[in-house]
Every structure is written in structure tokens, then in C-alpha cells.
Design an enzyme around this catalytic site. Sequence first.
Site, short mmCIF file in Angstrom:
data_model
loop_
_atom_site.label_atom_id
_atom_site.label_comp_id
_atom_site.label_asym_id
_atom_site.label_seq_id
_atom_site.Cartn_x
_atom_site.Cartn_y
_atom_site.Cartn_z
N SER A 154 0.98 -1.01 0.02
CA SER A 154 -0.02 -0.07 -0.16
C SER A 154 0.96 1.25 0.06
O SER A 154 1.94 1.13 0.27
CB SER A 154 -0.84 -0.03 1.17
N TYR B 147 -3.09 -1.15 10.26
CA TYR B 147 -3.15 -1.22 9.08
C TYR B 147 -1.69 -0.89 8.59
O TYR B 147 -1.02 -1.42 7.75
CB TYR B 147 -4.10 -0.56 8.15
#
Length: 254
Positions: free
Chosen positions: A141, A154
Site C-alpha cells: 500500500s 493497517y
Amino acid sequence: MLFENRIVVVTGASSGIGKATAQLFLKEGAHVIMVSRNQEHLAAAETALREVSHECESYTCDVSKQAEVQGLFKYIEHRFGRLDVLHNNAGVSIGGGLLDTTEQEWDATLSVNLKGAFFCSKYAVPLLKKGTNKAIVNTVSELGIVATRNALAYVSSKGALMQFTKGAALELAPFGIRVNAVCPAGTESEMFRQDMSACEGGYEQNVRRLAASYPLGRIAVPMDIAPAVLFLVSEHASFMTGAHILLDAGFTIQ
């Protein structure tokens, strides 16, 4: 076809980036094993992709559970005897900031996003050693590079996955197994919709706000990301390992 006769595993393949990547591999002649823990969604995705090619099959597996991952790769060994590509794409986004993320949310996020990639890579390696132009791609990401508020588990998992990519690349280079990563920004998917919907203001407002923060002015669709995965496992990227491709609409250059 670019990937004819190659055996490919895509985790998190029931929707979003995983499904799009599986679709492109099928178009390029690969045999794709689509993996997800959601049996219903996985079956629907397989049915849809069989319109592209019958060289696809599904396997229900929770990548955070070691025994289930071992079962997946034992099945692949029995059926094919080798593996050429692993796309570690399964991921979850659970929890909030430092003070309000629970232990359970922390563990659930790292179990899928980090431990899942560890298990799949570990048990794929003996089969990848027997493969051709073998490669692993991890979906990280842009939040593996930069941080954001209220997503501590996350961003921690994705930052660690970036380091996992580099460490695994060093270890597996002597076997000719390349390990790279794609780092997408906000991408339309079921998980993304849930995240945006849970924030104050609702989905549409939050997507507009996020898109406005990207220099290109829009969020991604899965097919913006999938071609980069195929590039990284192709012969065109044969001199790349331990690297990452940012697909973030320019977000991290600001």
C-alpha cells in the site's frame, strides 16, 4: 500468451485487485488458483472469470491459519507439482488509532496482512523452486511508505510487509525467485467501500475528499493496479527484486 502454462496463485481473489489480477493472468494464458476465505464470494468470482478462461479454479483458505495454507500448497503440489507465481494480495483493514484499537483488532489485521503473506510465501517456496520465471508479488500500500491517522494496525502491517518483501527477496534470490511489491493508493473494492463508509460523512463524501488529495484527482480501480502485478512477474522485470511500484496517483510525491 505471456503466461501460457504458468501456474499462478492469487490470494484475496474474490474481489478488487485480486480478482482483476486473476482476470489478466487468465487472459494471458495462465492457470490461476483463486484463493479467499469467503467461499460464497469466491465461487461467484470463479463463475465470472470462467467467462474469460476455464483455466481457473478456486480454493477456500484463510491465509492467517497455517494448517489451511499448508493444505493449499499440498493440493497444488499434488495437482501440478510446481508453482510459478504467488500474488500475496489478501488483506484486511480493521481498527483505528493508537488509543482505540483493541488487541483483537490488532491481531486480526497483522494475522492476515503480514502473517498470511509469511505463511503463503513459506509454503510456496518449495514449489516455486520447481517453477519457471518464478516470482512473488506482495500487495502492500502507499501506507507501507507513508502513514495516516486512525489506521495504526493497517499501516504497521503494511510497513512490515514492505520489509518482509525486501528480506524475502534477499533470501530467495539464490533460487532465482524474485520478490517485489505493488503499493496502491485508495482502490475501489469491498474493503475500501467499508472503510470509506465507516468514516464520518459517508462513502461519497470521503471518496471525494480522498480523490482531491491525489494529484491525479481520482481513486484507482482494480485494473489500474493489476497490470503492474503482471509486469513484476514477467520477463520484462527479470532484473527486479526487493523493489516496489507505487500506484498512488502522485500522493506520496507531495
